[in-house]
Write a protein that holds these residues in place. Structure first.
Motif, mmCIF file in Angstrom:
data_model
loop_
_atom_site.group_PDB
_atom_site.id
_atom_site.type_symbol
_atom_site.label_atom_id
_atom_site.label_comp_id
_atom_site.label_asym_id
_atom_site.label_seq_id
_atom_site.Cartn_x
_atom_site.Cartn_y
_atom_site.Cartn_z
ATOM 1 N N MET A 1 -16.679 65.620 19.040
ATOM 2 C CA MET A 1 -16.548 65.907 20.469
ATOM 3 C C MET A 1 -15.632 64.921 21.203
ATOM 4 S SD MET A 1 -20.317 67.331 21.610
ATOM 5 C CE MET A 1 -19.695 67.868 23.194
ATOM 6 N N LEU A 2 -15.695 63.655 20.875
ATOM 7 C CA LEU A 2 -14.848 62.669 21.541
ATOM 8 C C LEU A 2 -13.642 62.352 20.673
ATOM 9 C CD1 LEU A 2 -17.562 60.150 22.849
ATOM 10 C CD2 LEU A 2 -16.504 62.055 24.085
ATOM 11 N N SER A 3 -12.537 62.011 21.289
ATOM 12 C CA SER A 3 -11.346 61.666 20.502
ATOM 13 C C SER A 3 -11.578 60.338 19.783
ATOM 14 C CB SER A 3 -10.115 61.567 21.411
ATOM 15 O OG SER A 3 -10.085 60.331 22.060
ATOM 16 N N PRO A 4 -10.885 60.091 18.677
ATOM 17 C CA PRO A 4 -11.105 58.865 17.889
ATOM 18 C C PRO A 4 -10.825 57.588 18.674
ATOM 19 C CG PRO A 4 -9.858 60.488 16.622
ATOM 20 C CD PRO A 4 -9.925 61.011 18.022
ATOM 21 N N THR A 5 -9.973 57.659 19.698
ATOM 22 C CA THR A 5 -9.600 56.444 20.433
ATOM 23 C C THR A 5 -10.428 56.227 21.694
ATOM 24 O OG1 THR A 5 -7.922 57.633 21.739
ATOM 25 C CG2 THR A 5 -7.218 56.670 19.635
ATOM 26 N N PHE A 6 -11.304 57.185 22.024
ATOM 27 C CA PHE A 6 -11.973 57.138 23.328
ATOM 28 C C PHE A 6 -12.787 55.866 23.536
ATOM 29 C CE2 PHE A 6 -15.666 57.798 26.011
ATOM 30 C CZ PHE A 6 -15.062 58.202 27.191
ATOM 31 N N LEU A 7 -13.633 55.521 22.598
ATOM 32 C CA LEU A 7 -14.533 54.384 22.789
ATOM 33 C C LEU A 7 -13.765 53.075 22.956
ATOM 34 C CD1 LEU A 7 -17.370 55.284 20.271
ATOM 35 C CD2 LEU A 7 -17.466 55.373 22.771
ATOM 36 N N ASP A 8 -12.702 52.899 22.183
ATOM 37 C CA ASP A 8 -11.903 51.681 22.321
ATOM 38 C C ASP A 8 -11.227 51.634 23.690
ATOM 39 O OD1 ASP A 8 -12.563 50.755 19.812
ATOM 40 O OD2 ASP A 8 -10.793 51.609 18.838
ATOM 41 N N GLU A 9 -10.680 52.760 24.118
ATOM 42 C CA GLU A 9 -10.025 52.798 25.423
ATOM 43 C C GLU A 9 -11.028 52.557 26.551
ATOM 44 O OE1 GLU A 9 -7.551 56.213 26.092
ATOM 45 O OE2 GLU A 9 -6.881 56.259 24.009
ATOM 46 N N ALA A 10 -12.209 53.154 26.433
ATOM 47 C CA ALA A 10 -13.228 52.988 27.469
ATOM 48 C C ALA A 10 -13.720 51.548 27.536
ATOM 49 C CB ALA A 10 -14.390 53.937 27.210
#
Length: 491
Positions: A446-455
């Motif tokens: 559901m979330l893009s692979p980079t989302f958590l790092d960017e957030a």
């Protein structure tokens, strides 16, 4: 900007130029100050131009700590080479002529006719691709001069606003300089899109971060600051401008939802931008007017120009009026023109109260909304920050199965995750991010692979901004709310 990387190699073929230019590091800043000229004449002053690196120190301070290894021309590896091949355009108080100065070192001094307590403005006309910082007296003088379009053009005013805010982000300038500059917006009554676009963009960004922080730790503090920001923008900027702006071909001054087809392109683009931002930054009268206009549209009493349709719909929904919300929802469901349907759907994402936000979230999963529109509706709702941000993420966390069913299952990292990536920049709350980390493990598609790092990176940046620039801004805005920065009491 004519950079030495290109200038020096202008006889080579394009591939060589690009190879040499693209690795060039840094984003130069020109620092400008005025000093009395050695001659001692009151009308002669020494203009000091210095290049400094565009660098954000990790520890907060206003002003940059310099080290010997920080070369002013950080595009070169040669410590002995201090050339900076950028022609400088500048203006001074008392002269309408743009002057040019070319120098090949990191610093240069020019003796020029500048009145006592006058000003000099570098990068006049915005020909160069670089930032400009000024000494404190020059910033104060330019903020005063900006109130008069005869002294500071629309494009130069926009440049001053953008430079001031951008320099505050890298801690080379206090954010209060930007806020002081914005006061001139409420004193210039020509339809100028460039400065309003820059200022409203940054003011809205401040509002988004503050509103999101208002729902976290020390929420009451940030709520108070947000209220002061909206009061300042409404009382000092948008209200006087909307009431007094001189619109060509219009008998009386003022900006409204009425559009003249003969309006200039600049005015036609500026009108919805200013009115929409004014409403969402606290101008209740604009919100109420949008609701009234929408009622007239629904009753067939008026027809909206496409220029302002989205603005009217968005403001009416954002007002929290439940009847207005239902009208826009119906306009979406009955739309036969795809563009009209898109405008109505985007407006539903501007819901601002708990009840209307809930309606939008539930509507997103209804048969009326196409699966390809779900992500933009959710992202648009959360991009406002604050309540919309928190409620949207709570919806995603608790309704993941329903969302996947709406899409028919499968990998949603592109269809949904790509849009949600836009929300990473608003994170302030570490607890929400922790919950999303667990969510990402359970719902890998559901979330893009980079989302958590960017957030997480954005969370740290926003936390730093609140601790430093945010505190300074809130102090200034509290004083403004008390009338200490009122334009009527200033210049």
């Amino acid at each position: 900007m004519i950079n030495h990387c290109i200038w020096h190699h202008n006889q080579t073929y394009a591939a060589s130029v690009l190879y040499l230019y693209l690795p060039c590091r840094g984003f130069p800043i020109v620092s400008v100050a005025l000093q009395p000229a050695p001659s001692g004449s009151q009308n002669q002053q020494l203009i000091q131009f210095d290049q400094v690196p565009y660098h954000a120190p990790r520890s907060y301070m206003v002003g940059l700590p310099f080290y010997p290894e920080m070369y002013c021309n950080d595009w070169t590896d040669d410590a002995q080479d201090s050339s900076w091949w950028i022609p400088m355009a500048f203006k001074t108080l008392g002269s309408n002529t743009v002057q040019w100065h070319s120098f090949s070192n990191c610093s240069s001094n020019i003796t020029s006719s500048v009145p006592h307590n006058g000003w000099v403005m570098a990068n006049a006309g915005r020909y160069g691709f670089y930032r400009v910082n000024y000494s404190e007296p020059l910033w104060n003088a330019l903020a005063a001069a900006a109130a008069d379009g005869k002294h500071v053009s629309s494009i130069d005013f926009a440049g001053l606003l953008d430079d001031a805010y951008s320099l505050s982000l890298v801690r080379q300038l206090n954010i209060t300089v930007f806020l002081s500059l914005t006061k001139a917006l409420g004193e210039r009554f020509a339809p100028e899109r460039a400065p309003w676009g820059i200022a409203l963009g940054w003011l809205q960004r401040m509002s988004d971060v503050l509103s999101t922080a208002a729902y976290g730790a020390n929420g009451d503090k940030w709520k108070g600051c947000l209220a002061n920001l909206k009061k300042y923008v409404t009382d000092e900027l948008t209200t006087p401008f909307i009431a007094k702006v001189q619109v060509p071909g219009q008998a009386e001054p003022g900006l409204s939802f009425k559009v003249n087809p003969k309006d200039s392109p600049e005015l036609r683009m500026m009108r919805p931008q200013v009115l929409t931002a004014a409403g969402f930054l606290g101008h209740q009268q604009i919100m109420d007017e949008a609701v009234t206009v929408l009622k007239q549209v629904a009753a067939g009493q008026t027809v909206l120009s496409p220029d302002v349709t989205k603005a009217v719909y968005s403001l009416a929904v954002g007002s929290g009026d439940s009847a207005a919300y239902e009208t826009v929802q119906k306009l979406y469901e009955q739309a036969t023109d795809p563009a009209e349907g898109e405008r109505a759907l985007q407006a539903l994402a501007r819901a601002s109260t708990a009840s209307t936000i809930t309606k939008t979230l539930e509507f997103a999963l209804s048969p009326s909304v196409r699966s390809q529109d779900v992500s933009s509706l959710l992202a648009g709702l959360a991009k406002q920050g604050g309540l919309g941000f928190n409620m949207t993420w709570e919806f995603i966390l608790t309704k993941a199965g329903d969302i996947q069913a709406k899409y028919g299952g499968g990998d949603l990292t592109y269809a949904l995750g790509r849009q949600l990536n836009e929300l990473a920049k608003l994170f302030v709350d570490e607890e929400l991010l922790t919950r999303l980390k667990a969510f990402a493990v359970k719902h890998r598609n559901m979330l893009s692979p980079t989302f958590l790092d960017e957030a997480n990176e954005a969370r740290m940046i926003n936390t730093d901004w609140l601790r430093f620039q945010g505190v300074d801004a809130c102090s200034w805005l509290a004083s403004a709310a008390a009338g200490e920065h009122s334009s009527s009491a200033g210049r």
